[in-house]
Scaffold this active site. Structure first.
Site, PDB file in Angstrom:
ATOM      1  N   GLU A 199       0.808  -1.216   0.000  1.00 16.42           N
ATOM      2  CA  GLU A 199       0.000   0.000   0.000  1.00 16.42           C
ATOM      3  C   GLU A 199       0.848   1.276   0.000  1.00 16.42           C
ATOM      4  OE1 GLU A 199      -3.709  -0.570   2.560  1.00 16.42           O
ATOM      5  OE2 GLU A 199      -2.384  -2.127   3.309  1.00 16.42           O
ATOM      6  N   SER A 224      -6.302  -3.154   1.660  1.00 15.41           N
ATOM      7  CA  SER A 224      -6.532  -2.744   0.271  1.00 15.41           C
ATOM      8  C   SER A 224      -6.771  -3.919  -0.669  1.00 15.41           C
ATOM      9  CB  SER A 224      -5.364  -1.888  -0.256  1.00 15.41           C
ATOM     10  OG  SER A 224      -5.403  -0.615   0.330  1.00 15.41           O
ATOM     11  N   TYR A 234      -8.997   1.398  -6.655  1.00 16.87           N
ATOM     12  CA  TYR A 234      -8.081   2.478  -7.034  1.00 16.87           C
ATOM     13  C   TYR A 234      -8.021   2.796  -8.525  1.00 16.87           C
ATOM     14  CZ  TYR A 234      -6.535   1.451  -2.306  1.00 16.87           C
ATOM     15  OH  TYR A 234      -6.504   1.238  -0.953  1.00 16.87           O
ATOM     16  N   ARG A 253     -11.762   2.732  10.554  1.00 20.66           N
ATOM     17  CA  ARG A 253     -12.885   2.433   9.665  1.00 20.66           C
ATOM     18  C   ARG A 253     -13.231   0.968   9.852  1.00 20.66           C
ATOM     19  NH1 ARG A 253     -10.945   2.267   4.303  1.00 20.66           N
ATOM     20  NH2 ARG A 253     -11.431   0.051   4.255  1.00 20.66           N
ATOM     21  N   ASP A 297     -15.412  -2.133   8.522  1.00 27.48           N
ATOM     22  CA  ASP A 297     -16.086  -2.573   7.298  1.00 27.48           C
ATOM     23  C   ASP A 297     -16.998  -3.753   7.600  1.00 27.48           C
ATOM     24  OD1 ASP A 297     -14.433  -0.680   6.205  1.00 27.48           O
ATOM     25  OD2 ASP A 297     -13.061  -2.106   5.264  1.00 27.48           O
ATOM     26  N   GLU A 339     -13.650  -6.379   8.483  1.00 22.79           N
ATOM     27  CA  GLU A 339     -12.327  -6.040   9.005  1.00 22.79           C
ATOM     28  C   GLU A 339     -12.351  -4.632   9.574  1.00 22.79           C
ATOM     29  OE1 GLU A 339      -9.741  -6.382   5.607  1.00 22.79           O
ATOM     30  OE2 GLU A 339     -10.018  -4.276   5.064  1.00 22.79           O
ATOM     31  N   ASN A 397      -9.754  -1.087   9.857  1.00 19.77           N
ATOM     32  CA  ASN A 397      -8.551  -0.380   9.427  1.00 19.77           C
ATOM     33  C   ASN A 397      -8.253   0.679  10.470  1.00 19.77           C
ATOM     34  OD1 ASN A 397      -7.911  -1.039   6.262  1.00 19.77           O
ATOM     35  ND2 ASN A 397     -10.072  -1.266   6.748  1.00 19.77           N
ATOM     36  N   GLY A 441      -7.373   4.500   4.463  1.00 24.97           N
ATOM     37  CA  GLY A 441      -6.997   5.399   3.381  1.00 24.97           C
ATOM     38  C   GLY A 441      -7.470   6.810   3.661  1.00 24.97           C
TER      39      GLY A 441
END
Length: 321
Positions: free
Chosen positions: A13, A155, A228, A267, A269, A282, A284, A288
């Site tokens: 990443e 990612s 992305y 974050r 998810d 998951e 984070n 991002g």
């Protein structure tokens, strides 16, 4: 204040982190502080040299470790900063390490009664012995299709959807290149919902309106290409949710944040099946953070600009010391 922004790193990443770091550094300048970028190259070396980096970090008031994945989001950099007695944004060593390790995250959340995607973790001989791996899947009640993921990282790098046994063997081999632990999980049918969690300087923890992902239909799932490189992926925020599931997602996201001992931001998810009971995919601990990323988009829907979110992160880290 002088604010160091660490970006780059040796994980897959790297480029995402550079984009996050540049966005954060720009916001820091808008806030009237001095942003000092510190780049770690793709081999894991400080571009300015480690001794110079240490001097810069110790001369700053606070550091933003804007790294994603291994070597930065996994507690490694957090421990380094703690040893230098440098205040920093985000979670500490333990929460960062657990948050990036999908197996540990799931085990801890499951022990607390929080729903996670059913799956098994493969290590050692199971990574090359497909028959042994298949027996473990059957024992766990997993049928094809399944998702195969490296045990650490984000990612969607190294993540594959495996509809059958030959695909499973290749997917395990691909994931094992990135990590010695490989997760195999049941394919979850439902909506993909993200929730942004933010800690404020007074210690209050809150969430922004949830975001729903509509992945590029030409991709097999919300993979790195869909994230992305695709113009067809859409983020809908606020996600169209009835009050009851929206509240349940909010409460579960905060519970995940607190159970794992997170600080600053995260974050979470989710998969949201038709029955409305959220399943954690998951977490984070440093998601991002480009202006176009999900985390700032969600807070924009709450009325907070990108710059205001960065300001909150910095003030919270300084208040924590």
């Amino acid at each position: 204040m002088k604010v160091a922004v660490v970006m780059g790193g040796a994980s897959p990443e790297h480029q995402v982190s550079l984009a996050s770091g540049r966005g954060i550094a720009t916001a820091i300048g808008i806030l009237g502080h001095t942003a000092i970028p510190l780049v770690i190259d793709a081999e894991g070396n400080w571009v300015d040299g480690q001794h110079e980096a240490i001097e810069i970090l110790q001369a700053c008031d606070v550091t933003v470790p804007a790294l994603h994945g291994e070597g930065g989001e996994d507690g490694t950099l957090q421990g380094f900063l703690a040893q230098l007695k440098v205040p920093y944004v985000g979670s500490g060593v333990a929460a960062s390490a657990i948050g990036l390790n999908k197996h540990l995250t799931k085990a801890l959340l499951k022990a607390q009664g929080i729903a996670v995607a059913p799956g098994v973790t493969l290590t050692g001989p199971d990574l090359t012995d497909t028959e042994s791996a298949l027996q473990k899947l059957k024992a766990a009640g997993l049928d094809f299709p399944v998702f195969v993921k490296p045990g650490n990282g984000g990612s969607s790098f190294g993540v594959t959807r495996a509809p059958d046994l030959p695909a499973l063997s290749q997917a395990i081999a691909d994931a094992a290149v990135l990590d010695p632990q490989v997760l195999v999980e049941r394919e979850m049918v439902g909506r993909e919902i993200d929730v942004a969690v933010l800690e404020f300087p007074d210690g209050r923890v809150d969430t922004a309106p949830a975001l729903e992902i509509h992945s590029d239909p030409d991709q097999p799932f919300f993979n790195a290409t869909a994230k992305y490189d695709s113009g067809a992926t859409r983020f809908v925020v606020p996600a169209p949710l009835d009050p009851a599931p929206a509240d349940r997602l909010r409460r579960t996201a905060i519970e995940v944040f607190e159970v794992l001992g997170c600080e600053g931001l995260a974050r979470v998810d989710f998969f949201l099946p038709a029955d409305g009971a959220p399943v954690v995919n998951e977490i984070n601990t440093f998601p991002g953070f480009t202006p176009a990323s999900q985390f700032p988009r969600m807070w924009a829907a709450a009325g907070m600009s990108y710059v205001e979110v960065v300001d909150t992160l910095i003030r919270t880290a300084v208040a924590r010391g």
